[in-house]
Design a protein around this motif. Structure first.
Motif, PDB file in Angstrom:
ATOM      1  N   ARG A  71       0.832  -1.211   0.000  1.00 48.83           N
ATOM      2  CA  ARG A  71       0.000   0.000   0.000  1.00 48.83           C
ATOM      3  C   ARG A  71       0.871   1.267   0.000  1.00 48.83           C
ATOM      4  O   ARG A  71       0.526   2.259  -0.627  1.00 48.83           O
ATOM      5  N   ASP A  76      -0.241   5.231  -0.930  1.00 53.71           N
ATOM      6  CA  ASP A  76      -1.188   5.531   0.157  1.00 53.71           C
ATOM      7  C   ASP A  76      -0.484   6.273   1.289  1.00 53.71           C
ATOM      8  O   ASP A  76       0.710   6.046   1.550  1.00 53.71           O
ATOM      9  N   GLU A  80      -4.338   6.142   5.284  1.00 49.45           N
ATOM     10  CA  GLU A  80      -5.032   5.304   4.301  1.00 49.45           C
ATOM     11  C   GLU A  80      -4.645   3.837   4.457  1.00 49.45           C
ATOM     12  O   GLU A  80      -5.498   2.947   4.319  1.00 49.45           O
ATOM     13  N   ALA A  83      -6.419   2.588   7.543  1.00 48.24           N
ATOM     14  CA  ALA A  83      -7.846   2.443   7.239  1.00 48.24           C
ATOM     15  C   ALA A  83      -8.097   1.192   6.386  1.00 48.24           C
ATOM     16  O   ALA A  83      -9.084   0.478   6.590  1.00 48.24           O
ATOM     17  N   PHE A  84      -7.202   0.915   5.447  1.00 45.99           N
ATOM     18  CA  PHE A  84      -7.334  -0.266   4.594  1.00 45.99           C
ATOM     19  C   PHE A  84      -7.238  -1.544   5.427  1.00 45.99           C
ATOM     20  O   PHE A  84      -8.043  -2.470   5.280  1.00 45.99           O
ATOM     21  N   VAL A  86      -7.699  -1.871   8.692  1.00 48.08           N
ATOM     22  CA  VAL A  86      -8.836  -1.944   9.620  1.00 48.08           C
ATOM     23  C   VAL A  86     -10.099  -2.380   8.884  1.00 48.08           C
ATOM     24  O   VAL A  86     -10.900  -3.147   9.420  1.00 48.08           O
ATOM     25  N   ALA A  87     -10.265  -1.924   7.644  1.00 46.86           N
ATOM     26  CA  ALA A  87     -11.441  -2.326   6.863  1.00 46.86           C
ATOM     27  C   ALA A  87     -11.444  -3.831   6.609  1.00 46.86           C
ATOM     28  O   ALA A  87     -12.500  -4.459   6.559  1.00 46.86           O
ATOM     29  N   ARG A  88     -10.268  -4.420   6.468  1.00 53.14           N
ATOM     30  CA  ARG A  88     -10.182  -5.857   6.197  1.00 53.14           C
ATOM     31  C   ARG A  88     -10.233  -6.712   7.463  1.00 53.14           C
ATOM     32  O   ARG A  88     -10.802  -7.799   7.465  1.00 53.14           O
ATOM     33  N   TYR A  89      -9.607  -6.233   8.553  1.00 55.48           N
ATOM     34  CA  TYR A  89      -9.452  -7.065   9.747  1.00 55.48           C
ATOM     35  C   TYR A  89     -10.179  -6.532  10.982  1.00 55.48           C
ATOM     36  O   TYR A  89     -10.172  -7.180  12.018  1.00 55.48           O
ATOM     37  N   GLY A  90     -10.762  -5.362  10.908  1.00 50.11           N
ATOM     38  CA  GLY A  90     -11.478  -4.785  12.043  1.00 50.11           C
ATOM     39  C   GLY A  90     -10.561  -3.979  12.943  1.00 50.11           C
ATOM     40  O   GLY A  90      -9.339  -3.998  12.807  1.00 50.11           O
ATOM     41  N   GLU A  91     -11.177  -3.270  13.900  1.00 48.55           N
ATOM     42  CA  GLU A  91     -10.416  -2.405  14.801  1.00 48.55           C
ATOM     43  C   GLU A  91      -9.532  -3.199  15.759  1.00 48.55           C
ATOM     44  O   GLU A  91      -8.675  -2.627  16.427  1.00 48.55           O
TER      45      GLU A  91
END
Length: 150
Positions: A71, A76, A80, A83-84, A86-91
């Motif tokens: 990334r 990125d 970013e 965020a990428f 976290v979007a895939r694996y969660g917080e």
């Protein structure tokens, strides 16, 4: 000679977490590699749970390290990239998740339990201070004096 061996052993043990990042993962650009290392230190390994992905030897941590570097090479920003991931694996992959939504309860639970426990301890101490021992009867007082004289 023995001191040199002990010093070498100590230094090797201190450097053990650095062995997790393989040479084939390291980026050619030192600035991007430094950013990747900084990002890897704030992301938790989902397998190891208590290690960051920079220190973990798990296969998933290696995949995440490679993803972060991929990334960054794509252009990125640090936010970013996070965020990428976290979007895939969660917080859960964040060592320091933001205090919002579902994590707000977790952030507030510790201080709330501390305050609740302190209040309970204070009430218990106040109640305990109010309890007066029962007065001894004349017979008990005489028996006590008899025992103390012996």
């Amino acid at each position: 000679m023995r001191h040199a061996f002990a010093l070498t052993l100590c230094l090797a043990l201190l450097a053990a977490p650095a062995w997790a990042v393989k040479p084939d993962e390291i980026l050619a650009d030192p600035a991007l590699e430094a950013r990747a290392r900084d990002l890897s230190r704030v992301l938790r390994c989902p397998v190891c749970q208590s290690e960051n992905i920079d220190d973990s030897n798990a296969d998933l941590a290696r995949d995440l390290r490679l993803l972060v570097r991929e990334r960054l090479v794509a252009g990125d920003s640090d936010d970013e990239v996070i965020a990428f991931v976290v979007a895939r694996y969660g917080e859960y992959v964040l060592f320091d998740p933001p205090a919002s939504g579902s994590t707000l309860l977790l952030w507030l639970a510790g201080p709330a339990m501390l305050l609740g426990g302190g209040a309970m301890a204070l009430l218990w101490l106040r109640k305990r201070a109010q309890i007066q021992p029962a007065a001894l009867s004349a017979e008990e007082e005489a028996r006590l004096q008899e025992i103390l004289r012996k």
